[in-house]
Design a protein around this motif. Sequence first.
Motif, PDB file in Angstrom:
ATOM      1  N   LEU A   1     -54.362 -39.987  41.877  1.00  0.00           N
ATOM      2  CA  LEU A   1     -54.975 -39.852  40.554  1.00  0.00           C
ATOM      3  C   LEU A   1     -56.097 -40.871  40.415  1.00  0.00           C
ATOM      4  CD1 LEU A   1     -51.902 -39.395  38.139  1.00  0.00           C
ATOM      5  CD2 LEU A   1     -53.335 -37.626  39.194  1.00  0.00           C
TER       6      LEU A   1
ATOM      7  N   ILE B   1     -46.102 -37.079  38.485  1.00  0.00           N
ATOM      8  CA  ILE B   1     -47.297 -37.739  39.006  1.00  0.00           C
ATOM      9  C   ILE B   1     -48.109 -38.212  37.817  1.00  0.00           C
ATOM     10  CG2 ILE B   1     -49.429 -37.288  40.278  1.00  0.00           C
ATOM     11  CD1 ILE B   1     -47.425 -35.152  41.749  1.00  0.00           C
TER      12      ILE B   1
ATOM     13  N   VAL C   1     -60.075 -32.608  40.961  1.00  0.00           N
ATOM     14  CA  VAL C   1     -59.490 -31.645  40.025  1.00  0.00           C
ATOM     15  C   VAL C   1     -59.375 -32.318  38.658  1.00  0.00           C
ATOM     16  CG1 VAL C   1     -57.503 -30.187  39.502  1.00  0.00           C
ATOM     17  CG2 VAL C   1     -58.128 -30.628  41.900  1.00  0.00           C
ATOM     18  N   PRO C   2     -60.220 -31.952  37.705  1.00  0.00           N
ATOM     19  CA  PRO C   2     -60.136 -32.597  36.393  1.00  0.00           C
ATOM     20  C   PRO C   2     -58.842 -32.216  35.679  1.00  0.00           C
ATOM     21  CG  PRO C   2     -61.649 -30.747  36.312  1.00  0.00           C
ATOM     22  CD  PRO C   2     -61.252 -30.900  37.757  1.00  0.00           C
ATOM     23  N   MET C   3     -58.181 -33.197  35.057  1.00  0.00           N
ATOM     24  CA  MET C   3     -56.932 -32.942  34.330  1.00  0.00           C
ATOM     25  C   MET C   3     -57.166 -32.885  32.827  1.00  0.00           C
ATOM     26  SD  MET C   3     -54.172 -34.979  36.700  1.00  0.00           S
ATOM     27  CE  MET C   3     -52.766 -34.539  35.653  1.00  0.00           C
ATOM     28  N   SER C   4     -58.407 -32.635  32.446  1.00  0.00           N
ATOM     29  CA  SER C   4     -58.753 -32.341  31.061  1.00  0.00           C
ATOM     30  C   SER C   4     -59.908 -31.352  31.113  1.00  0.00           C
ATOM     31  CB  SER C   4     -59.167 -33.618  30.316  1.00  0.00           C
ATOM     32  OG  SER C   4     -60.343 -34.163  30.890  1.00  0.00           O
ATOM     33  N   GLU C   5     -60.317 -30.881  29.948  1.00  0.00           N
ATOM     34  CA  GLU C   5     -61.461 -29.959  29.936  1.00  0.00           C
ATOM     35  C   GLU C   5     -62.723 -30.809  30.027  1.00  0.00           C
ATOM     36  OE1 GLU C   5     -61.271 -26.374  27.881  1.00  0.00           O
ATOM     37  OE2 GLU C   5     -59.129 -26.485  27.486  1.00  0.00           O
TER      38      GLU C   5
ATOM     39  N   LEU D   1     -52.219 -36.547  47.573  1.00  0.00           N
ATOM     40  CA  LEU D   1     -52.652 -36.379  46.184  1.00  0.00           C
ATOM     41  C   LEU D   1     -52.661 -37.736  45.488  1.00  0.00           C
ATOM     42  CD1 LEU D   1     -53.303 -34.267  43.926  1.00  0.00           C
ATOM     43  CD2 LEU D   1     -50.920 -34.503  43.260  1.00  0.00           C
TER      44      LEU D   1
ATOM     45  N   LEU E   1     -49.429 -40.002  45.516  1.00  0.00           N
ATOM     46  CA  LEU E   1     -48.306 -39.967  44.574  1.00  0.00           C
ATOM     47  C   LEU E   1     -47.349 -38.792  44.789  1.00  0.00           C
ATOM     48  CD1 LEU E   1     -50.244 -40.901  41.308  1.00  0.00           C
ATOM     49  CD2 LEU E   1     -49.104 -42.421  42.927  1.00  0.00           C
ATOM     50  N   ALA E   2     -47.717 -37.826  45.631  1.00  0.00           N
ATOM     51  CA  ALA E   2     -46.879 -36.623  45.770  1.00  0.00           C
ATOM     52  C   ALA E   2     -46.369 -36.465  47.200  1.00  0.00           C
ATOM     53  CB  ALA E   2     -47.683 -35.381  45.384  1.00  0.00           C
TER      54      ALA E   2
ATOM     55  N   ILE F   1     -50.813 -27.152  44.504  1.00  0.00           N
ATOM     56  CA  ILE F   1     -50.806 -27.503  45.923  1.00  0.00           C
ATOM     57  C   ILE F   1     -49.483 -27.030  46.484  1.00  0.00           C
ATOM     58  CG2 ILE F   1     -50.889 -29.401  47.591  1.00  0.00           C
ATOM     59  CD1 ILE F   1     -52.308 -30.871  45.043  1.00  0.00           C
TER      60      ILE F   1
ATOM     61  N   ASN G   1     -45.461 -13.812  38.169  1.00  0.00           N
ATOM     62  CA  ASN G   1     -44.730 -14.131  36.933  1.00  0.00           C
ATOM     63  C   ASN G   1     -44.767 -12.971  35.940  1.00  0.00           C
ATOM     64  OD1 ASN G   1     -44.594 -16.527  38.305  1.00  0.00           O
ATOM     65  ND2 ASN G   1     -45.818 -17.716  36.874  1.00  0.00           N
TER      66      ASN G   1
ATOM     67  N   GLY H   1     -51.780 -35.215  30.866  1.00  0.00           N
ATOM     68  CA  GLY H   1     -51.975 -36.345  31.769  1.00  0.00           C
ATOM     69  C   GLY H   1     -50.965 -36.446  32.884  1.00  0.00           C
ATOM     70  N   LEU H   2     -50.048 -35.494  32.953  1.00  0.00           N
ATOM     71  CA  LEU H   2     -49.029 -35.495  34.003  1.00  0.00           C
ATOM     72  C   LEU H   2     -49.221 -34.312  34.938  1.00  0.00           C
ATOM     73  CD1 LEU H   2     -45.740 -36.062  31.947  1.00  0.00           C
ATOM     74  CD2 LEU H   2     -47.223 -37.779  32.997  1.00  0.00           C
ATOM     75  N   ALA H   3     -48.971 -34.535  36.223  1.00  0.00           N
ATOM     76  CA  ALA H   3     -48.766 -33.440  37.167  1.00  0.00           C
ATOM     77  C   ALA H   3     -47.313 -33.509  37.611  1.00  0.00           C
ATOM     78  CB  ALA H   3     -49.708 -33.556  38.355  1.00  0.00           C
TER      79      ALA H   3
ATOM     80  N   ALA I   1     -54.225 -26.262  38.845  1.00  0.00           N
ATOM     81  CA  ALA I   1     -54.381 -26.316  40.297  1.00  0.00           C
ATOM     82  C   ALA I   1     -52.992 -26.509  40.894  1.00  0.00           C
ATOM     83  CB  ALA I   1     -55.289 -27.469  40.696  1.00  0.00           C
TER      84      ALA I   1
ATOM     85  N   VAL J   1     -50.862 -29.145  38.796  1.00  0.00           N
ATOM     86  CA  VAL J   1     -51.820 -30.081  38.191  1.00  0.00           C
ATOM     87  C   VAL J   1     -52.539 -29.354  37.059  1.00  0.00           C
ATOM     88  CG1 VAL J   1     -53.834 -31.538  38.588  1.00  0.00           C
ATOM     89  CG2 VAL J   1     -52.177 -31.187  40.442  1.00  0.00           C
ATOM     90  N   PRO J   2     -52.233 -29.680  35.817  1.00  0.00           N
ATOM     91  CA  PRO J   2     -52.911 -28.990  34.710  1.00  0.00           C
ATOM     92  C   PRO J   2     -54.391 -29.362  34.660  1.00  0.00           C
ATOM     93  CG  PRO J   2     -51.613 -30.823  33.886  1.00  0.00           C
ATOM     94  CD  PRO J   2     -51.299 -30.717  35.352  1.00  0.00           C
ATOM     95  N   MET J   3     -55.248 -28.359  34.440  1.00  0.00           N
ATOM     96  CA  MET J   3     -56.690 -28.601  34.360  1.00  0.00           C
ATOM     97  C   MET J   3     -57.182 -28.599  32.912  1.00  0.00           C
ATOM     98  SD  MET J   3     -58.055 -26.680  37.809  1.00  0.00           S
ATOM     99  CE  MET J   3     -59.782 -27.059  37.500  1.00  0.00           C
ATOM    100  N   SER J   4     -56.256 -28.822  31.994  1.00  0.00           N
ATOM    101  CA  SER J   4     -56.590 -29.059  30.594  1.00  0.00           C
ATOM    102  C   SER J   4     -55.549 -30.042  30.078  1.00  0.00           C
ATOM    103  CB  SER J   4     -56.542 -27.757  29.793  1.00  0.00           C
ATOM    104  OG  SER J   4     -55.233 -27.226  29.784  1.00  0.00           O
ATOM    105  N   GLU J   5     -55.722 -30.456  28.835  1.00  0.00           N
ATOM    106  CA  GLU J   5     -54.719 -31.371  28.274  1.00  0.00           C
ATOM    107  C   GLU J   5     -53.544 -30.523  27.814  1.00  0.00           C
ATOM    108  OE1 GLU J   5     -55.839 -34.883  26.408  1.00  0.00           O
ATOM    109  OE2 GLU J   5     -57.901 -34.797  27.083  1.00  0.00           O
TER     110      GLU J   5
ATOM    111  N   LEU K   1     -44.216 -20.975  35.913  1.00  0.00           N
ATOM    112  CA  LEU K   1     -45.156 -21.784  35.135  1.00  0.00           C
ATOM    113  C   LEU K   1     -45.169 -21.325  33.677  1.00  0.00           C
ATOM    114  CD1 LEU K   1     -47.397 -23.946  35.148  1.00  0.00           C
ATOM    115  CD2 LEU K   1     -48.999 -22.157  35.839  1.00  0.00           C
TER     116      LEU K   1
ATOM    117  N   LEU L   1     -59.431 -38.396  33.558  1.00  0.00           N
ATOM    118  CA  LEU L   1     -58.347 -38.332  34.539  1.00  0.00           C
ATOM    119  C   LEU L   1     -58.567 -37.159  35.501  1.00  0.00           C
ATOM    120  CD1 LEU L   1     -55.557 -39.437  35.464  1.00  0.00           C
ATOM    121  CD2 LEU L   1     -54.523 -37.785  33.904  1.00  0.00           C
TER     122      LEU L   1
ATOM    123  N   CYS M   1     -46.791 -28.313  43.763  1.00  0.00           N
ATOM    124  CA  CYS M   1     -47.282 -29.325  42.840  1.00  0.00           C
ATOM    125  C   CYS M   1     -48.238 -28.691  41.833  1.00  0.00           C
ATOM    126  CB  CYS M   1     -47.995 -30.420  43.625  1.00  0.00           C
ATOM    127  SG  CYS M   1     -48.524 -31.796  42.600  1.00  0.00           S
TER     128      CYS M   1
END
Lengths: 166, 166
Positions: free
Chosen positions: B58, A23, B84-88, B56, A44-45, A140, B34, A114-116, A138, A84-88, A128, B136, A82
């Motif tokens: 973007l 995504i 959902v922010p994908m960066s800090e 979902l 997109l998902a 889903i 995990n 920048g990718l999920a 995050a 979704v990273p909440m940081s870079e 993970l 993003l 799914c």
Amino acid sequence: MDPLRLSAEPITAAAFAAYGEVIETGGQQHVLINEGKCKRFTDLATVDVVDGRAGLSLFQSDLRPLPYLCTLLERHPLGSQCFVPMSEATWLIIVAPDEDGAPGAISAFVARPGLAVNIARNTWHGVLAPVIGSGLFAVIDRIGNGANLEEHPLARPVLIDVPKAG
Amino acid sequence: MDPLRLSAEPITAAAFAAYGEVIETGGQQHVLINEGKCKRFTDLATVDVVDGRAGLSLFQSDLRPLPYLCTLLERHPLGSQCFVPMSEATWLIIVAPDEDGAPGAISAFVARPGLAVNIARNTWHGVLAPVIGSGLFAVIDRIGNGANLEEHPLARPVLIDVPKAG
């Protein structure tokens, strides 16, 4: 037994198509919203849930050192998942096709910021495994009762590294 | 007319309860997954969709300089919208209660890294306004036809600033 060594390749929609969806914003159709200040890339998902509903959860994971030793794959027969990273974040996605109810040959991918990634229902995958970032994602996936986790310890673990960029 | 000046307050679940949900890990019940390396905080958002389905998407937004001038609020009668922010990211969330079909007194919140925010269906809110980060966001909202956007230009715009931390 020595682990199998694998080099994670950069994840792309094409390379990952057999396992799920990448995504991302690049190259996709979008609409401009908010007076031109925001691009919206819609729907997109493929959220695929059986006998339950989709919900939003948070995963706070430890970062994993490289090389990363994968000893187990799992799959979810009742729903896609799914991430979704909440940081870079930079993170590993480890998958395998199914062969008669067990994982076949393992592939390792690395996702850059920048990718999920949406892992398709019933796809064998590693847990993970973030390498860089806050470890917060995050997710889903399916909310509901019933047996939605199947685990498969690997007879031969896999040691995964990420080639240096450039 | 001079804009109304507002100072954005840090968003909290309690302060935001009338408008939606703050999705965060702090203090919530969780399960360890995990092999103990990941905390799962399950099912934190009320995804509320009428006559359609949740999907979902973007959003890639420009960053907005401070102070931020808000000239319009909008609402979505057919669905909640979870950001959902994908960066800090640091970002503004501007909301108002409904008063006879128009926004009432405006409140401004600021979200710090590690939070997602679900704006409830039919809640008046400003457009996505990231201040720090990549711009993003993953957005979980309604996919479907029909009129799901109502806009209300503000008779008196609101100029919002974020107090310096510490």
